[in-house]
Design a protein around this motif. Structure first.
Motif, PDB file in Angstrom:
ATOM      1  N   GLU A  97       0.854  -1.185   0.000  1.00  0.00           N
ATOM      2  CA  GLU A  97       0.000   0.000   0.000  1.00  0.00           C
ATOM      3  C   GLU A  97       0.888   1.232   0.000  1.00  0.00           C
ATOM      4  O   GLU A  97       1.855   1.307   0.740  1.00  0.00           O
ATOM      5  CB  GLU A  97      -0.909   0.001   1.224  1.00  0.00           C
ATOM      6  CG  GLU A  97      -1.961  -1.065   1.169  1.00  0.00           C
ATOM      7  CD  GLU A  97      -2.875  -1.033   2.371  1.00  0.00           C
ATOM      8  OE1 GLU A  97      -2.678  -0.183   3.262  1.00  0.00           O
ATOM      9  OE2 GLU A  97      -3.775  -1.867   2.422  1.00  0.00           O
ATOM     10  N   ARG A  98       0.573   2.183  -0.864  1.00  0.00           N
ATOM     11  CA  ARG A  98       1.344   3.421  -0.962  1.00  0.00           C
ATOM     12  C   ARG A  98       0.371   4.594  -0.954  1.00  0.00           C
ATOM     13  O   ARG A  98       0.257   5.316  -1.928  1.00  0.00           O
ATOM     14  CB  ARG A  98       2.174   3.444  -2.247  1.00  0.00           C
ATOM     15  CG  ARG A  98       3.214   2.383  -2.359  1.00  0.00           C
ATOM     16  CD  ARG A  98       4.469   2.705  -1.617  1.00  0.00           C
ATOM     17  NE  ARG A  98       4.994   3.975  -2.101  1.00  0.00           N
ATOM     18  CZ  ARG A  98       5.853   4.701  -1.428  1.00  0.00           C
ATOM     19  NH1 ARG A  98       6.295   4.307  -0.273  1.00  0.00           N
ATOM     20  NH2 ARG A  98       6.282   5.830  -1.907  1.00  0.00           N
ATOM     21  N   SER A  99      -0.357   4.748   0.140  1.00  0.00           N
ATOM     22  CA  SER A  99      -1.321   5.833   0.151  1.00  0.00           C
ATOM     23  C   SER A  99      -1.246   6.614   1.448  1.00  0.00           C
ATOM     24  O   SER A  99      -0.737   6.144   2.460  1.00  0.00           O
ATOM     25  CB  SER A  99      -2.734   5.306  -0.081  1.00  0.00           C
ATOM     26  OG  SER A  99      -3.137   4.502   0.998  1.00  0.00           O
ATOM     27  N   LYS A 102       3.850   6.387   3.875  1.00  0.00           N
ATOM     28  CA  LYS A 102       2.568   5.710   3.728  1.00  0.00           C
ATOM     29  C   LYS A 102       1.840   5.705   5.071  1.00  0.00           C
ATOM     30  O   LYS A 102       2.453   5.580   6.124  1.00  0.00           O
ATOM     31  CB  LYS A 102       2.736   4.304   3.175  1.00  0.00           C
ATOM     32  CG  LYS A 102       3.359   3.330   4.117  1.00  0.00           C
ATOM     33  CD  LYS A 102       3.417   1.966   3.483  1.00  0.00           C
ATOM     34  CE  LYS A 102       3.995   0.989   4.494  1.00  0.00           C
ATOM     35  NZ  LYS A 102       4.011  -0.364   3.993  1.00  0.00           N
TER      36      LYS A 102
END
Length: 74
Positions: free
Chosen positions: A8-10, A61
């Motif tokens: 996940e890269r948010s 992140k």
């Protein structure tokens, strides 16, 4: 949530998920979102970020960011 290389890269900006670019700073995020950096107030994980540090403050992140524009009134 956006996934890059299986991870996940948010981040969350004003309550909405946004993809986090590699090495992204507060200044770059503001530019991408169309904010004029000089006139934005920013909190990262409930801590204020000084304008002088926008260029050097790298986002990670899972960060929660709040961006607001100051409003003058009387």
């Amino acid at each position: 949530m956006t996934r890059v290389s299986g991870r996940e890269r948010s981040i969350v900006v004003n309550g909405r998920a946004h993809e986090l670019e590699r090495g992204e700073t507060v200044a770059r995020l503001l530019e991408r979102l169309g904010f004029e950096g000089r006139y934005a107030l920013v909190e990262r994980n409930r801590e204020p970020v000084e304008r002088e540090r926008f260029d050097e403050t790298e986002l990670e992140k899972g960060d929660e960011v709040v961006v607001a524009r100051p409003v003058a009134g009387g």
